[in-house]
Scaffold this active site. Structure first.
Site, PDB file in Angstrom:
ATOM      1  N   ARG A   1       0.838  -1.210   0.000  1.00  0.00           N
ATOM      2  CA  ARG A   1       0.000   0.000   0.000  1.00  0.00           C
ATOM      3  C   ARG A   1       0.869   1.255   0.000  1.00  0.00           C
ATOM      4  O   ARG A   1       0.550   2.236  -0.678  1.00  0.00           O
ATOM      5  CB  ARG A   1      -0.953  -0.005   1.202  1.00  0.00           C
ATOM      6  CG  ARG A   1      -1.953   1.144   1.152  1.00  0.00           C
ATOM      7  CD  ARG A   1      -3.021   1.048   2.217  1.00  0.00           C
ATOM      8  NE  ARG A   1      -2.491   1.204   3.557  1.00  0.00           N
ATOM      9  CZ  ARG A   1      -3.208   1.067   4.676  1.00  0.00           C
ATOM     10  NH1 ARG A   1      -4.500   0.758   4.603  1.00  0.00           N
ATOM     11  NH2 ARG A   1      -2.658   1.235   5.853  1.00  0.00           N
TER      12      ARG A   1
ATOM     13  N   ARG B   1      10.693  18.771  -7.919  1.00  0.00           N
ATOM     14  CA  ARG B   1      11.987  18.471  -8.585  1.00  0.00           C
ATOM     15  C   ARG B   1      13.161  19.039  -7.796  1.00  0.00           C
ATOM     16  O   ARG B   1      14.300  18.624  -7.974  1.00  0.00           O
ATOM     17  CB  ARG B   1      11.998  19.056 -10.004  1.00  0.00           C
ATOM     18  CG  ARG B   1      11.028  18.368 -10.947  1.00  0.00           C
ATOM     19  CD  ARG B   1      10.950  19.100 -12.264  1.00  0.00           C
ATOM     20  NE  ARG B   1      10.545  20.491 -12.057  1.00  0.00           N
ATOM     21  CZ  ARG B   1      10.291  21.363 -13.037  1.00  0.00           C
ATOM     22  NH1 ARG B   1      10.418  20.991 -14.295  1.00  0.00           N
ATOM     23  NH2 ARG B   1       9.933  22.597 -12.770  1.00  0.00           N
TER      24      ARG B   1
ATOM     25  N   LYS C   1      -2.565   7.131   1.174  1.00  0.00           N
ATOM     26  CA  LYS C   1      -2.277   7.396   2.591  1.00  0.00           C
ATOM     27  C   LYS C   1      -1.140   8.416   2.638  1.00  0.00           C
ATOM     28  O   LYS C   1       0.022   8.071   2.856  1.00  0.00           O
ATOM     29  CB  LYS C   1      -1.913   6.081   3.297  1.00  0.00           C
ATOM     30  CG  LYS C   1      -2.183   6.124   4.793  1.00  0.00           C
ATOM     31  CD  LYS C   1      -2.177   4.740   5.386  1.00  0.00           C
ATOM     32  CE  LYS C   1      -2.096   4.761   6.887  1.00  0.00           C
ATOM     33  NZ  LYS C   1      -3.192   5.443   7.571  1.00  0.00           N
TER      34      LYS C   1
ATOM     35  N   GLU D   1     -15.996   6.720   5.585  1.00  0.00           N
ATOM     36  CA  GLU D   1     -15.215   6.035   6.622  1.00  0.00           C
ATOM     37  C   GLU D   1     -15.123   6.976   7.809  1.00  0.00           C
ATOM     38  O   GLU D   1     -15.760   8.022   7.831  1.00  0.00           O
ATOM     39  CB  GLU D   1     -13.825   5.684   6.086  1.00  0.00           C
ATOM     40  CG  GLU D   1     -13.026   6.909   5.666  1.00  0.00           C
ATOM     41  CD  GLU D   1     -11.634   6.588   5.159  1.00  0.00           C
ATOM     42  OE1 GLU D   1     -11.071   5.548   5.555  1.00  0.00           O
ATOM     43  OE2 GLU D   1     -11.104   7.397   4.379  1.00  0.00           O
TER      44      GLU D   1
HETATM   45  N1  PXG Z   1      -9.186   5.038   7.234  1.00  0.00           N
HETATM   46  C1  PXG Z   1      -8.267   5.991   7.475  1.00  0.00           C
HETATM   47  C2  PXG Z   1      -8.520   7.367   6.979  1.00  0.00           C
HETATM   48  C3  PXG Z   1      -7.076   5.672   8.155  1.00  0.00           C
HETATM   49  O1  PXG Z   1      -6.152   6.608   8.366  1.00  0.00           O
HETATM   50  C4  PXG Z   1      -7.873   3.391   8.371  1.00  0.00           C
HETATM   51  C5  PXG Z   1      -9.008   3.767   7.662  1.00  0.00           C
HETATM   52  C6  PXG Z   1      -7.712   1.960   8.776  1.00  0.00           C
HETATM   53  O2  PXG Z   1      -6.768   1.335   7.915  1.00  0.00           O
HETATM   54  P1  PXG Z   1      -5.853   0.122   8.426  1.00  0.00           P
HETATM   55  O3  PXG Z   1      -4.980  -0.181   7.253  1.00  0.00           O
HETATM   56  O4  PXG Z   1      -5.093   0.641   9.600  1.00  0.00           O
HETATM   57  O5  PXG Z   1      -6.769  -0.967   8.766  1.00  0.00           O
HETATM   58  C7  PXG Z   1      -6.863   4.358   8.606  1.00  0.00           C
HETATM   59  C8  PXG Z   1      -5.592   4.037   9.335  1.00  0.00           C
HETATM   60  C9  PXG Z   1      -4.460   6.895  14.729  1.00  0.00           C
HETATM   61  C10 PXG Z   1      -4.157   6.645  13.291  1.00  0.00           C
HETATM   62  O6  PXG Z   1      -3.539   7.303  15.447  1.00  0.00           O
HETATM   63  C11 PXG Z   1      -4.962   5.801  12.554  1.00  0.00           C
HETATM   64  C12 PXG Z   1      -4.680   5.561  11.194  1.00  0.00           C
HETATM   65  C13 PXG Z   1      -3.617   6.207  10.642  1.00  0.00           C
HETATM   66  C14 PXG Z   1      -2.823   7.035  11.392  1.00  0.00           C
HETATM   67  C15 PXG Z   1      -3.064   7.250  12.736  1.00  0.00           C
HETATM   68  O7  PXG Z   1      -5.611   6.676  15.140  1.00  0.00           O
HETATM   69  N2  PXG Z   1      -5.556   4.728  10.564  1.00  0.00           N
END
Ligand code: PXG
Length: 290
Positions: free
Chosen positions: A50, A103, A149, A182
């Site tokens: 990812r 760049r 991400k 989400e």
């Molecule tokens: N949606 C978003 C917008 C996320 O940032 C998830 C879903 C869940 O994805 P995963 O791959 O983890 O199952 C995320 C990920 C925090 C924190 O501190 C949480 C995420 C990223 C950074 C920090 O709560 N979640």
């Protein structure tokens, strides 16, 4: 604490990056949040894949191979003697000048922080979580695709502020046309009429690694599962609602916008999926020894 920074392990108080780094100046970079369970990095390959997809989407070339990144993560975990950890893997555009021009950034910055994991209090897992709908809408996929991400998390942070102001921990983000996408750091599922449902990611949601693990479990156990466009009414009227994320794992939701969901207790399928996920975290990943 040792931090991996551009090929070296350095002490936390010596882990500095430039104020000219475009990750800081513009949120120009990508990241992953990863978890380890008893010396097993959960779904590490999926996280690395990812990360590379996110980097591709912003035309950032990661200066390491996937194998090198995996080795760097394991090395950092070992240096910090961490059995159960939260890993933050970050790649920025690197040091540039004060203009936007990518760049001008010579070399991407790569760093890895491994730390003890901080979880939601256990009572939320037993009793369930109360959440709200954020007034902040999800970024348009045509503007900044939520499937990337990136370090640009202001959209999520604004929604998190909405949650905090309402006295809750999480908020549901709707698309501009009012479909459920989400939460600020979690994906969302509902159970309705015996079916497990979650919004498709192409409406503007992150393709969560935990979301994918839950979908795999559902398929393996012949639980009817569909990706479906959902409105808030579908959530209010659902039999069960839960969130998924690396930090949260699976967390039941029992109240949305001060409306009780079903009987106000974590649902049966939610509890079963929580158990199934616990099992997977023992095997589904990359092992390391301390
Ligand atoms: N949606 C978003 C917008 C996320 O940032 C998830 C879903 C869940 O994805 P995963 O791959 O983890 O199952 C995320 C990920 C925090 C924190 O501190 C949480 C995420 C990223 C950074 C920090 O709560 N979640």
């Amino acid at each position: 604490m040792k931090i991996y920074l551009n090929g070296k392990l350095v002490d936390k108080n010596k882990a500095h990056i430039s104020v000219f780094d475009h990750g800081l100046l513009y949120g120009d970079g990508v990241f992953e949040g990863i978890r380890t369970y008893d010396c097993l990095v959960f779904r590490l390959k999926e996280h690395i894949d990812r990360l590379f997809k996110s980097a591709d989407a912003i035309e950032l070339k990661i200066p390491m191979t996937k194998i090198e990144l995996i080795e760097a993560i394991i090395k950092t975990l070992k240096a910090n003697k961490l059995r159960d950890a939260y890993i933050r893997l970050v790649v920025t555009r690197g040091e540039g000048d004060l203009g936007l021009d990518p760049r001008k950034c010579g070399k991407p910055t790569v760093f890895i922080i491994t730390d003890k994991i901080v979880l939601y209090p256990s009572e939320f897992y037993q009793k369930g979580l109360e959440i709200v709908t954020a007034t902040t809408r999800r970024n348009l996929a045509q503007a900044l695709d939520p499937r990337i991400k990136s370090l640009n998390y202001l959209n999520n942070i604004l929604a998190k502020i909405d949650a905090i102001k309402s006295g809750t921990e999480e908020a549901i983000m709707l698309t501009h046309d009012e479909y459920v996408s989400e939460c600020t750091g979690d994906n969302i599922f509902i159970v309705a009429n015996g079916e497990l449902l979650t919004p498709p990611v192409d409406i503007g949601a992150l393709e969560g690694i935990t979301r994918d693990a839950v979908i795999n479990v559902a398929r393996r156990h012949d639980i009817p599962f569909y990706e479906k466009l959902l409105r808030m009414e579908d959530l209010y009227n659902a039999n069960e609602v839960f969130l998924t994320g690396t930090a949260a794992e699976i967390i039941p939701v029992i109240n949305i916008d001060e409306r009780q969901i079903a009987n106000g207790k974590p649902g049966k399928l939610t509890l079963r999926l929580m158990e199934e996920l616990k099992e997977i975290t023992k095997t589904d990943g990359v092992k390391y020894a301390l």
